[in-house]
Scaffold this motif. Structure first.
Motif, PDB file in Angstrom:
ATOM      1  N   VAL A  74       0.839  -1.211   0.000  1.00 42.16           N
ATOM      2  CA  VAL A  74       0.000   0.000   0.000  1.00 42.16           C
ATOM      3  C   VAL A  74       0.867   1.251   0.000  1.00 42.16           C
ATOM      4  O   VAL A  74       0.564   2.229  -0.678  1.00 42.16           O
ATOM      5  N   ASP A  75       1.958   1.202   0.725  1.00 40.50           N
ATOM      6  CA  ASP A  75       2.847   2.363   0.793  1.00 40.50           C
ATOM      7  C   ASP A  75       3.552   2.650  -0.526  1.00 40.50           C
ATOM      8  O   ASP A  75       3.799   3.804  -0.858  1.00 40.50           O
ATOM      9  N   GLU A  76       3.928   1.599  -1.240  1.00 37.28           N
ATOM     10  CA  GLU A  76       4.873   1.782  -2.353  1.00 37.28           C
ATOM     11  C   GLU A  76       4.296   1.592  -3.753  1.00 37.28           C
ATOM     12  O   GLU A  76       4.891   2.048  -4.719  1.00 37.28           O
ATOM     13  N   CYS A  77       3.175   0.862  -3.870  1.00 40.50           N
ATOM     14  CA  CYS A  77       2.796   0.374  -5.209  1.00 40.50           C
ATOM     15  C   CYS A  77       1.600   1.097  -5.820  1.00 40.50           C
ATOM     16  O   CYS A  77       0.645   1.430  -5.122  1.00 40.50           O
ATOM     17  N   GLY A  78       1.654   1.260  -7.128  1.00 37.62           N
ATOM     18  CA  GLY A  78       0.499   1.767  -7.870  1.00 37.62           C
ATOM     19  C   GLY A  78      -0.185   0.677  -8.662  1.00 37.62           C
ATOM     20  O   GLY A  78      -1.257   0.895  -9.232  1.00 37.62           O
TER      21      GLY A  78
END
Ligand code: 9MR
Length: 386
Positions: A74-78
């Motif tokens: 959730v923090d890093e991915c699109g």
């Protein structure tokens, strides 16, 4: 605390302010400084994301079920991609049944967190990865066999693609080139339908079911010495697609880096930058976009010392990503997993010293590694694309 709240986005996490104590039990509080990889990528017209796995509903066997892991996602991915859940051996227990439950969990997670979804893969055209019932499936003989085989393949692709309208980028065919000699692999489908017709059929079926999705041929021919025949075979395949008007939009370059010790069994040699650029120039010259679909670093042949190993892996990754992102045709970068302990590389070509590998962007304490910073720096240095 519910599971959903344990994977709050960075913004949500900050907004909580004094509530950090409540999150204390969740591993991975050492977030990377600065913008997320998704944001850094997006600023340059790229997408960044990762593979994720999911067991059946109610089980606890996928990376999705690890709150620390899903928080990193959730923090890093699109964008997310199911690591195994869309493969025939998971989806198709038999010729009639579709077992969507595991992939559905990932699709729901992506939707809930406003992430895009990639599909991997509609046809892993290699008999080894077919479910047992399909490996020796009897399609009969002659033209009737070709029709039956085509029916099974087209039905599979039509149903799977229709089930996931949110998937906007598909690895339609995966790894059909034999790295040994660059030839197209044989399967029950190609025995019945012919090799080119099998692959073309898959792409046409995908296009019919998802007219707007990016359709990708995905393979692991890399820049290391030893991949020459593999690269030549992939180029020949891509040329054939163009000649026949097969709807293929992009080449998926898996980008499993590392294993460069030519003395080690089964390993490849040093990067061949010139030959690699020539390969990429040819592919892009035919009008293909590029996706880095399965990025990770196999540190098997790197020093035992963690700092030295991380530095070597990060330097290799930065050099590679700089080269690849310089091509404006490169549109997406997908890590093949985000936390070392879950990487497929732990079980593949183990290190001689038995140490666990540091193959992904986050270590086993869910802390970003120098590899994560190398990816961030490469995104920051990359030219913008439309
Ligand atoms: O990472 C995947 C691993 O969990 C599976 O056991 C394996 C077989 O299905 O596939 C791995 O992913 C592969 C991907 O699907 C295609 N390119 C190579 C990847 C690493 O083996």
């Amino acid at each position: 605390m519910t599971f959903r709240r344990s994977v709050l986005s960075r913004r949500g996490f900050m907004a909580l302010g004094g509530a950090t104590a409540a999150l204390g039990a969740i591993p991975g509080l050492a977030q990377a400084a600065g913008p997320s990889l998704a944001a850094l990528a997006k600023a340059k017209g790229l997408r960044f994301g990762s593979a994720v796995s999911a067991g059946p509903p109610g089980s606890n066997t996928g990376t999705l079920d690890d709150p620390g892991y899903s928080r990193v996602l959730v923090d890093e991915c699109g964008v997310l991609v199911p690591e195994n859940e869309l493969k025939w051996y998971v989806l198709r227990p038999d010729a009639k049944t579709f077992a969507f439950e595991r992939a559905d969990r990932i699709a729901a997670f992506a939707k809930a967190h406003d992430m895009a979804l990639r599909g991997h893969t509609l046809l892993w055209h290699h008999p080894k990865w077919f479910p047992a019932w399909l490996q020796h499936y009897d399609f009969g003989k002659g033209p009737a066999a070709a029709k039956t085989a085509e029916g099974l393949l087209v039905d599979h692709i039509a149903k799977v693609v229709a089930h996931y309208p949110q998937i906007d980028s598909w690895d339609v065919v995966n790894e059909t080139i034999d790295p040994k000699d660059g030839s197209i692999r044989h399967t029950v489908f190609s025995d019945a339908m012919g090799q080119e017709h099998t692959l073309d059929t898959a792409f046409h079926a995908a296009r019919a079911a998802a007219p707007k999705a990016r359709l990708v041929y995905n393979d692991y021919m890399g820049w290391e010495a030893g991949n020459e025949a593999h690269r030549a075979g992939v180029l020949k395949l891509l040329e054939g697609f163009r000649k026949r008007g097969t709807p293929v939009d992009a080449l998926g370059v898996q980008s499993h880096l590392g294993t460069e010790d030519p003395a080690a069994p089964g390993s490849l040699g040093k990067p061949q930058e010139k030959a690699w650029r020539a390969f990429i120039d040819e592919a892009t010259g035919m009008g293909y976009d590029l996706l880095l679909t399965e990025f990770d670093v196999n540190d098997r042949d790197m020093p035992a010392d963690v700092a030295a190993r991380d530095a070597a892996g990060a330097a290799l990754a930065k050099a590679y990503l700089d080269l690849m992102l310089d091509y404006r045709q490169t549109k997406e970068v997908l890590a093949w997993g985000m936390v070392d302990k879950y990487s497929w590389l732990q079980g593949f070509t183990p290190r001689k010293d038995g140490l666990p590998k540091r193959a992904t962007l986050y270590d086993d304490a869910y802390k970003p590694t120098p590899l994560r910073e190398a990816v961030a720096a490469a995104f920051q240095a990359a030219p913008a694309r439309a």
